[in-house]
Design a protein around this motif. Structure first.
Motif, PDB file in Angstrom:
ATOM      1  N   UNK A 148      -6.679   5.955  -3.992  1.00 19.23           N
ATOM      2  CA  UNK A 148      -6.580   4.546  -4.397  1.00 19.23           C
ATOM      3  C   UNK A 148      -5.156   4.029  -4.202  1.00 19.23           C
ATOM      4  N   UNK A 149      -4.173   4.860  -4.507  1.00 15.09           N
ATOM      5  CA  UNK A 149      -2.777   4.466  -4.293  1.00 15.09           C
ATOM      6  C   UNK A 149      -2.517   4.203  -2.817  1.00 15.09           C
ATOM      7  N   UNK A 150      -3.135   4.985  -1.958  1.00 19.93           N
ATOM      8  CA  UNK A 150      -2.976   4.785  -0.519  1.00 19.93           C
ATOM      9  C   UNK A 150      -3.532   3.428  -0.100  1.00 19.93           C
ATOM     10  N   UNK A 151      -4.632   3.011  -0.724  1.00 20.58           N
ATOM     11  CA  UNK A 151      -5.187   1.690  -0.448  1.00 20.58           C
ATOM     12  C   UNK A 151      -4.194   0.607  -0.854  1.00 20.58           C
ATOM     13  N   UNK A 152      -3.462   0.859  -1.928  1.00 20.07           N
ATOM     14  CA  UNK A 152      -2.431  -0.087  -2.367  1.00 20.07           C
ATOM     15  C   UNK A 152      -1.326  -0.232  -1.342  1.00 20.07           C
ATOM     16  N   UNK A 153      -0.930   0.871  -0.726  1.00 20.82           N
ATOM     17  CA  UNK A 153       0.089   0.821   0.323  1.00 20.82           C
ATOM     18  C   UNK A 153      -0.424   0.005   1.505  1.00 20.82           C
ATOM     19  N   UNK A 154      -1.667   0.233   1.889  1.00 22.73           N
ATOM     20  CA  UNK A 154      -2.266  -0.522   2.987  1.00 22.73           C
ATOM     21  C   UNK A 154      -2.308  -2.015   2.659  1.00 22.73           C
ATOM     22  N   UNK A 182       8.431  -2.006   8.922  1.00 21.59           N
ATOM     23  CA  UNK A 182       8.088  -1.490   7.587  1.00 21.59           C
ATOM     24  C   UNK A 182       6.574  -1.399   7.421  1.00 21.59           C
ATOM     25  N   UNK A 183       5.851  -2.395   7.892  1.00 23.88           N
ATOM     26  CA  UNK A 183       4.386  -2.366   7.794  1.00 23.88           C
ATOM     27  C   UNK A 183       3.816  -1.175   8.550  1.00 23.88           C
ATOM     28  N   UNK A 184       4.354  -0.913   9.742  1.00 24.53           N
ATOM     29  CA  UNK A 184       3.894   0.226  10.522  1.00 24.53           C
ATOM     30  C   UNK A 184       4.233   1.544   9.827  1.00 24.53           C
ATOM     31  N   UNK A 185       5.416   1.632   9.244  1.00 25.16           N
ATOM     32  CA  UNK A 185       5.797   2.838   8.496  1.00 25.16           C
ATOM     33  C   UNK A 185       4.816   3.088   7.360  1.00 25.16           C
ATOM     34  N   UNK A 186       4.433   2.031   6.669  1.00 20.70           N
ATOM     35  CA  UNK A 186       3.474   2.158   5.573  1.00 20.70           C
ATOM     36  C   UNK A 186       2.112   2.596   6.086  1.00 20.70           C
ATOM     37  N   UNK A 187       1.652   1.964   7.169  1.00 17.24           N
ATOM     38  CA  UNK A 187       0.363   2.342   7.767  1.00 17.24           C
ATOM     39  C   UNK A 187       0.378   3.798   8.225  1.00 17.24           C
ATOM     40  N   UNK A 188       1.476   4.206   8.865  1.00 17.68           N
ATOM     41  CA  UNK A 188       1.598   5.588   9.338  1.00 17.68           C
ATOM     42  C   UNK A 188       1.559   6.579   8.176  1.00 17.68           C
TER      43      UNK A 188
END
Length: 101
Positions: free
Chosen positions: A68-74, A16-22
Motif C-alpha cells: 500500500x505504501x508503494x501505491x502511495x509513492x506511485x 524525481x517522478x521516474x526515480x519514484x516509479x523505478x
C-alpha cells in the motif's frame, strides 16, 4: 534552491517522478520474493506449530502494508506529473491570450 514564489523545473519533476516509479518497480517484486522466502522458512526451517502460522499471518499483513505504501509513492509521482502538465498548459494559455490568440 528555488528563488521567488514559484519555480517549476520540468526536467527535475520528470527525474524525481521516474526515480519514484523505478523504486516501486524494484521494491514490489522484492516484497513478494521476501514474503515467499519467509513463508518457506516458516514452513520448513523455522516451523513451530502455533508460532509459525501466526508469524506468517503477521508477515502477510506487513507485506500488504508495504505494498500500500508503494501505491502511495506511485500516487505522488503521478501528482507531480499532473502538476507539471497543468502548469505547462496554463503557461501556454497565458502566452496565447497575451499574444491575442
Amino acid at each position: 534552491m528555488a528563488q521567488g514564489n514559484i519555480n517549476i523545473d520540468y526536467v527535475e519533476i520528470d527525474k524525481v517522478s521516474k526515480t519514484m516509479d523505478d523504486a516501486v518497480t524494484h521494491i514490489v517484486p522484492m516484497l513478494q520474493t521476501t514474503k515467499t522466502t519467509v513463508e518457506g522458512l516458516l514452513d520448513n526451517g523455522l516451523f513451530m506449530q502455533q508460532s509459525s502460522p501466526a508469524m506468517k499471518m503477521s508477515y502477510e499483513k506487513l507485506t500488504q502494508s508495504l505494498s500500500e505504501a508503494m501505491k502511495g509513492i506511485t500516487t505522488f509521482a503521478e501528482q507531480f506529473r499532473k502538476i507539471k502538465t497543468a502548469v505547462a498548459q496554463m503557461d501556454a494559455d497565458i502566452a496565447k491570450s497575451t499574444n491575442g490568440g
